[in-house]
Design an enzyme around this catalytic site. Sequence first.
Site, PDB file in Angstrom:
ATOM      1  N   GLU A 147       0.827  -1.205   0.000  1.00 38.45           N
ATOM      2  CA  GLU A 147       0.000   0.000   0.000  1.00 38.45           C
ATOM      3  C   GLU A 147       0.864   1.259   0.000  1.00 38.45           C
ATOM      4  O   GLU A 147       1.620   1.507   0.940  1.00 38.45           O
ATOM      5  CB  GLU A 147      -0.940   0.011   1.215  1.00 38.45           C
ATOM      6  CG  GLU A 147      -1.873   1.216   1.190  1.00 38.45           C
ATOM      7  CD  GLU A 147      -2.979   1.167   2.245  1.00 38.45           C
ATOM      8  OE1 GLU A 147      -3.000   0.208   3.045  1.00 38.45           O
ATOM      9  OE2 GLU A 147      -3.822   2.086   2.243  1.00 38.45           O
ATOM     10  N   GLU A 241     -12.483   2.278   3.653  1.00 38.66           N
ATOM     11  CA  GLU A 241     -11.711   2.418   4.881  1.00 38.66           C
ATOM     12  C   GLU A 241     -12.069   3.757   5.520  1.00 38.66           C
ATOM     13  O   GLU A 241     -12.229   4.759   4.824  1.00 38.66           O
ATOM     14  CB  GLU A 241     -10.216   2.383   4.546  1.00 38.66           C
ATOM     15  CG  GLU A 241      -9.300   2.351   5.745  1.00 38.66           C
ATOM     16  CD  GLU A 241      -7.823   2.235   5.355  1.00 38.66           C
ATOM     17  OE1 GLU A 241      -7.425   2.783   4.311  1.00 38.66           O
ATOM     18  OE2 GLU A 241      -7.070   1.601   6.106  1.00 38.66           O
TER      19      GLU A 241
END
Length: 294
Positions: A147, A241
């Site tokens: 990420e 998220e």
Amino acid sequence: MVEFGIHGTVWVGGWTREDAEKTIGSAARLGYDRVEIPVFDPDRFDAPHTKALLAEHRLKAGVSLGLSTDQDISSADTAVVERGAAHLRKVLDLTAAIGGDYLGGVIFCALHKYRQAVDPKGRENSVAVIREIARAARGHGIDIGLEAVNRYESNLINTGGQALRFIDAVGEDNVYVHLDSYHMNIEEGDNAGAIALCGDRLGYFHVNESHRGYLGTGNILFTPMFRALARIGFERTIAFEAFSTAVTNPVLSGMVAVWRDLWQDSDDLAAHALAYMKREMADAVRAEDIVANR
Ligand code: MN
């Protein structure tokens, strides 16, 4: 088909049996395809219990984490690197034990504000550990995601382009770029361009507002990003998220700087996010279809 996922931190601050029941039950009831399970302590994680819950609710799962500074595989100190490698091996075993197909996050360095550039030897150490983990993951059918996060959370991979170059050095085809709209908003010059650059090497996409609250209430222009996802024919995971002091655990809050209470009702937030992402994706696919057939 794109799969829509949601990060466990929308509901819980840990992963007790009760946390697992709440997260998996809620995500399934709201219509999500998969959950992203945050792993804090692999030694206190009841994998058979989580695996059974996932089967009961027919949800897929991936696992995510950020390494701590004493597990930093991008360190030049081999003892620290070995602790990080041992931790990642444990988390990989856990991912396999719950039947997960994805292990990602900030697993290439510590999730932490560095005060110096990465050491070249440290970068080599990180590449070598990720290669080892990726090879072990392949045997379980698990993909690895790196990420790209903002400069205050990593000094190694801040952009999709940097992730691609790192993955080239790793040289394993089950390692993918994981992009996140919140981090892209800070670091990429061209969000749609970053998605296009990653193309079929984009494995996972986090949808996340500029303040990590309700989608559409911050500064991020999501439509061009969804258009770019449609244009590359993205058919992997799009996961929501968000963080709020109401839910996020204090350790994670400290790591990702969650100091504000932006939402309280997890179910409402999650339901809103799924509808928002589905609508954006459907509109984007329709729009790209028009472009292709004009
Ligand atoms: Mn993210």
